[in-house]
Write a protein that holds these residues in place. Structure first.
Motif, PDB file in Angstrom:
ATOM      1  N   ASN A 105      51.291  39.615  37.700  1.00 38.16           N
ATOM      2  CA  ASN A 105      51.537  39.857  39.117  1.00 38.16           C
ATOM      3  C   ASN A 105      50.594  39.031  39.982  1.00 38.16           C
ATOM      4  OD1 ASN A 105      52.309  40.866  41.509  1.00 38.16           O
ATOM      5  ND2 ASN A 105      51.553  42.939  41.172  1.00 38.16           N
ATOM      6  N   PHE A 106      51.072  37.896  40.497  1.00 36.70           N
ATOM      7  CA  PHE A 106      50.237  37.057  41.350  1.00 36.70           C
ATOM      8  C   PHE A 106      50.010  37.704  42.717  1.00 36.70           C
ATOM      9  CE2 PHE A 106      49.104  32.792  39.833  1.00 36.70           C
ATOM     10  CZ  PHE A 106      49.667  32.815  38.580  1.00 36.70           C
ATOM     11  N   ALA A 107      50.769  38.730  43.068  1.00 34.19           N
ATOM     12  CA  ALA A 107      50.578  39.386  44.364  1.00 34.19           C
ATOM     13  C   ALA A 107      49.511  40.474  44.288  1.00 34.19           C
ATOM     14  CB  ALA A 107      51.899  39.982  44.852  1.00 34.19           C
ATOM     15  N   HIS A 108      48.938  40.681  43.092  1.00 32.24           N
ATOM     16  CA  HIS A 108      47.985  41.778  42.912  1.00 32.24           C
ATOM     17  C   HIS A 108      46.787  41.645  43.850  1.00 32.24           C
ATOM     18  CE1 HIS A 108      47.122  45.208  40.422  1.00 32.24           C
ATOM     19  NE2 HIS A 108      45.879  44.810  40.247  1.00 32.24           N
TER      20      HIS A 108
ATOM     21  N   LEU B 241      47.687  42.802  47.278  1.00 33.69           N
ATOM     22  CA  LEU B 241      47.778  44.252  47.412  1.00 33.69           C
ATOM     23  C   LEU B 241      46.364  44.856  47.509  1.00 33.69           C
ATOM     24  CD1 LEU B 241      50.672  44.732  44.914  1.00 33.69           C
ATOM     25  CD2 LEU B 241      50.765  45.188  47.352  1.00 33.69           C
ATOM     26  N   TYR B 242      45.428  44.244  46.793  1.00 25.74           N
ATOM     27  CA  TYR B 242      44.002  44.613  46.899  1.00 25.74           C
ATOM     28  C   TYR B 242      43.522  44.437  48.341  1.00 25.74           C
ATOM     29  CZ  TYR B 242      39.055  42.997  46.345  1.00 25.74           C
ATOM     30  OH  TYR B 242      37.727  42.751  46.467  1.00 25.74           O
ATOM     31  N   MET B 243      43.870  43.278  48.922  1.00 29.91           N
ATOM     32  CA  MET B 243      43.487  42.997  50.305  1.00 29.91           C
ATOM     33  C   MET B 243      44.136  44.004  51.248  1.00 29.91           C
ATOM     34  SD  MET B 243      45.022  41.455  53.132  1.00 29.91           S
ATOM     35  CE  MET B 243      46.312  40.407  52.496  1.00 29.91           C
TER      36      MET B 243
ATOM     37  N   GLY C 153      41.678  38.368  48.581  1.00 28.73           N
ATOM     38  CA  GLY C 153      42.248  38.713  47.278  1.00 28.73           C
ATOM     39  C   GLY C 153      42.095  37.632  46.216  1.00 28.73           C
ATOM     40  N   GLY C 154      41.805  36.391  46.615  1.00 28.76           N
ATOM     41  CA  GLY C 154      41.783  35.293  45.656  1.00 28.76           C
ATOM     42  C   GLY C 154      40.758  35.464  44.559  1.00 28.76           C
ATOM     43  N   GLY C 155      39.508  35.736  44.942  1.00 25.41           N
ATOM     44  CA  GLY C 155      38.424  35.860  43.965  1.00 25.41           C
ATOM     45  C   GLY C 155      38.693  36.922  42.913  1.00 25.41           C
ATOM     46  N   PRO C 156      38.970  38.177  43.342  1.00 21.32           N
ATOM     47  CA  PRO C 156      39.234  39.222  42.355  1.00 21.32           C
ATOM     48  C   PRO C 156      40.438  38.924  41.480  1.00 21.32           C
ATOM     49  CG  PRO C 156      39.011  40.151  44.529  1.00 21.32           C
ATOM     50  CD  PRO C 156      38.916  38.700  44.694  1.00 21.32           C
ATOM     51  N   LEU C 157      41.456  38.265  42.037  1.00 21.88           N
ATOM     52  CA  LEU C 157      42.641  37.954  41.234  1.00 21.88           C
ATOM     53  C   LEU C 157      42.260  37.025  40.087  1.00 21.88           C
ATOM     54  CD1 LEU C 157      45.751  38.289  41.059  1.00 21.88           C
ATOM     55  CD2 LEU C 157      45.910  36.098  42.184  1.00 21.88           C
ATOM     56  N   ILE C 158      41.470  35.996  40.414  1.00 21.61           N
ATOM     57  CA  ILE C 158      41.065  35.046  39.389  1.00 21.61           C
ATOM     58  C   ILE C 158      40.181  35.740  38.361  1.00 21.61           C
ATOM     59  CG2 ILE C 158      39.659  33.001  39.016  1.00 21.61           C
ATOM     60  CD1 ILE C 158      40.813  32.062  41.784  1.00 21.61           C
TER      61      ILE C 158
ATOM     62  N   PHE D  16      44.415  20.296  47.320  1.00 19.59           N
ATOM     63  CA  PHE D  16      44.833  20.044  45.938  1.00 19.59           C
ATOM     64  C   PHE D  16      44.582  21.238  45.037  1.00 19.59           C
ATOM     65  CE2 PHE D  16      43.725  16.038  47.973  1.00 19.59           C
ATOM     66  CZ  PHE D  16      44.950  15.432  47.909  1.00 19.59           C
ATOM     67  N   GLY D  17      44.492  22.427  45.619  1.00 21.68           N
ATOM     68  CA  GLY D  17      44.369  23.631  44.810  1.00 21.68           C
ATOM     69  C   GLY D  17      45.714  24.036  44.238  1.00 21.68           C
ATOM     70  N   PHE D  18      45.758  25.188  43.597  1.00 23.92           N
ATOM     71  CA  PHE D  18      47.013  25.561  42.929  1.00 23.92           C
ATOM     72  C   PHE D  18      48.107  25.882  43.941  1.00 23.92           C
ATOM     73  CE2 PHE D  18      47.824  30.160  43.130  1.00 23.92           C
ATOM     74  CZ  PHE D  18      46.700  30.571  43.798  1.00 23.92           C
ATOM     75  N   HIS D  19      47.744  26.046  45.229  1.00 23.67           N
ATOM     76  CA  HIS D  19      48.786  26.263  46.240  1.00 23.67           C
ATOM     77  C   HIS D  19      49.711  25.062  46.354  1.00 23.67           C
ATOM     78  CE1 HIS D  19      46.309  29.644  47.726  1.00 23.67           C
ATOM     79  NE2 HIS D  19      47.506  30.135  47.884  1.00 23.67           N
TER      80      HIS D  19
END
Lengths: 291, 340
Positions: free
Chosen positions: A36-39, A42-44, A216-221, B239-242
């Motif tokens: 789930n890339f939207a996870h 949803l956290y945010m 949300g980016g950091g926690p997702l990664i 140039f990120g994954f976006h």
């Protein structure tokens, strides 16, 4: 010595904050077979709704937290029922769907709430001196809450009828159906539990770091790395990998730098995928490829 | 049919600066559209074998940063820098693809995601030579071509740049069209449909996947190098994954069954934010909602619309004739989809 202790405590806080998110993502993968890339978004949203209720509803921190989690859980039901279920068993379609959903959630939050960082504070403030280091009460309470939520979730999964049904569907949906379990209902419940864990993590984290649409980016990664390391579908592996990575990230950030820490986590993610695609503690049959 | 539509489209677009307008805004926007189309079309072979990848922003970035650095630091000729960079990217894509393509399904997508983000962080971390968070400034236009006996062609005017981009796109589209419609393309299609069967017939599936991966990486790097001389400025977050998600979205929205699909997808996603006057940060809402609508209602992408639309008509007619039919709301509504 001081720095080491500080790094250790920081790593523990980070783990406690991110572990529920990784567990939720892993649970959703185990049952719905969806990365789930939207996870992260949803956290945010969990943090964003908590902030909104705290500001507008005139209730305290805990009711706002519960309301925020409730709103995001309702969204999870809608997402599972109307967006993810029509994708069927096709892993890649569901993945594309979750990517699209993540972009929509993130950008619409940006357009509605703006990109500035919003702050709210945890009710418990003050510091505690301990062995020469100052520990903030707020961070300790958040660590306890995060770990508490995680343990509660583990107990729910291990020793309740609902938890058994969820594990049954994760292992074999057809066999679970034969035992009288309705996999569709279990999928919705799983999505709600996984998303609620993420929303809780977000609302707690935001009282330290603040709320903004891209948080949300950091926690997702982090969650990606943790669940790949621990094994997709393995809850115990997620605990272990989460703790290891949280501490490692904290030490590398303090001794080398934040960018290097992020790079290291990506390289670890890649190497684990390469050498042990099912993770260090993953079970092969949960992660069958699509071929 | 597709062939004649494509050729007609290229003829019209070729006449655009002469016949319609030579307004720099339009020429620059269309040049960007062609660059995105090149990136999109170079993703095509991977869609034919049924792989989703988030790695290609890294190859796009390598092309852009590599060519820019060769031009700035070594004063190299653009037309020499591009082939050098393509060789470098081919090596990188083989080094990455050789281990990674053994991973299947969602795990493969995550490994490519890690690859793209590592390269973004490399551009961000190393100020010298990549310019760090401030970005890389002062990239010159493509070097003029001086053929013996002809006047030199410079690429610093918008019109000449426009022609450079459209010719590059035409060449790339032809190359990938020939690739997908060759014997290789038939094997690629059968790998998608039945991987194990293909391998049982004696085809080395892994080697074909490697070939696909490298050919897409080369196209992405070529598009990236043209982006560098179009934008004159690069920053790591481009140039990120976006960016990879954008490239995948072009093909998914447009459709992978036809050469026009990636081009339509790129055109839609480049022009729509301009038309709606959205800021750069707000543009992903178009990508996201277009992806969701495509996945829900038009799985084959925009190019399958002529085939799918009559089916919706019949489904709607059925729903109207029998309003109590269970779950009739699940049938797609044409209003919701025409926007795609």
């Amino acid at each position: 010595m001081d720095v080491i202790l500080q790094a250790f405590v920081y790593g523990l806080t980070l783990t406690a904050l991110y572990l529920p998110i990784a567990l939720g993502l892993n649970l959703i993968f185990g049952v719905l077979r969806i990365i789930n890339f939207a996870h992260g978004d949803l956290y945010m949203l969990g943090a964003m709704f908590t902030w909104w209720f705290l500001l507008n509803a005139g209730v305290g921190f805990v009711p706002s937290l519960i309301l925020g989690i409730a709103v995001v859980s309702v969204m999870a039901i809608v997402i599972e029922r109307f967006l993810l279920r029509p994708m069927g068993a096709d892993i890649l379609s569901a993945l594309v769907m979750s990517i699209g959903l993540g972009l929509v959630l993130q950008t619409s939050t940006l357009l509605i709430a703006g990109s500035d960082v919003k702050h709210y504070s945890f009710p418990l403030q003050g510091t505690l001196s301990f062995g020469g280091t100052n520990l903030s009460m707020e961070r300790m309470a958040i660590t306890v809450l995060g770990l508490g939520g995680t343990i509660l979730f583990y107990l729910l999964l291990q020793s309740t009828p609902l938890g058994r049904s969820i594990r049954a569907v994760a292992q074999d949906a057809d066999a679970a159906t034969l035992q009288g379990i309705n996999p569709s209902n279990i999928r919705i419940i799983t999505m709600v539990i996984g998303t609620a864990l993420a929303a809780m993590g977000g609302a707690l984290a935001a009282s330290i770091f603040g709320v903004e649409p891209f948080m949300g980016g950091g926690p997702l990664i982090f969650s990606f790395v943790v669940i790949v390391m621990g094994g997709l579908g393995s809850i115990e592996g997620t605990f272990l990998a989460g703790l290891t990575l949280g501490l490692a990230e904290s030490f590398i950030t303090i001794y080398v730098g934040a960018t290097e820490a992020a790079m290291a986590s990506f390289i670890v993610l890649y190497l684990v995928l390469l050498l042990r695609p099912n993770g260090i503690m993953g079970r092969a049959r949960l992660t069958g490829g699509y071929l | 049919m597709t062939k004649w539509i494509t050729i007609g489209l290229f003829v019209i677009l070729f006449a655009f600066p002469i016949a319609v307008t030579s307004d720099p805004y339009w020429l620059s926007l269309l040049s960007k559209l062609y660059i995105n189309s090149m990136f999109a079309i170079s993703m095509w072979p991977l869609f034919v074998i049924g792989r989703l990848t988030l790695a290609h922003a890294a190859f796009y970035g390598m092309g852009a940063y590599g060519v820019s650095l060769l031009m700035i630091k070594l004063q190299m000729n653009f037309w020499l820098a591009v082939p050098i960079m393509l060789v470098v990217v081919a090596v990188f894509s083989l080094l990455f693809g050789w281990p990674s393509l053994r991973i299947q399904g969602a795990q493969f997508v995550m490994s490519t995601f890690a690859f793209a983000e590592v390269f973004r962080l490399v551009y961000l971390r190393f100020d010298n030579p990549f310019g760090g968070a401030q970005g890389l400034f002062g990239i010159p236009s493509a070097t003029p071509i001086a053929l013996p006996g002809l006047p030199a062609i410079a690429f610093n005017s918008f019109v000449n740049q426009y022609y450079m981009m459209i010719i590059a796109l035409a060449i790339l589209a032809l190359v990938y069209y020939r690739l997908v419609h060759s014997h290789l393309g038939i094997v690629m299609q059968s790998i998608h449909d039945a991987g194990r069967l293909t391998s049982a017939l004696g085809v080395n599936v892994f080697r074909f996947e490697m070939a696909c991966f490298t050919s897409t990486a080369l196209g992405a790097a070529f598009a990236g190098s043209l982006y560098a001389v179009w934008a004159h400025y690069l920053e790591p977050n481009l140039f990120g994954f976006h960016k990879s998600i954008d490239a995948q979205a072009y093909v998914i929205i447009g459709g992978a069954s036809n050469v026009l699909g990636p081009i339509f997808g790129a055109a839609f996603m480049t022009l729509m934010p301009e038309y709606l006057n959205l800021a750069r940060e707000a543009a992903p809402i178009i990508t996201g909602s277009a992806l969701i609508l495509t996945m829900l209602f038009l799985k084959g992408g925009f190019v399958t619309l002529p085939k799918e639309a009559p089916k919706w008509g019949r489904a709607i007619a059925r729903a109207v004739n029998n309003p109590n039919r269970a779950k009739s709301w699940q049938k797609p509504e044409p209003e919701a989809v025409k926007e795609v």
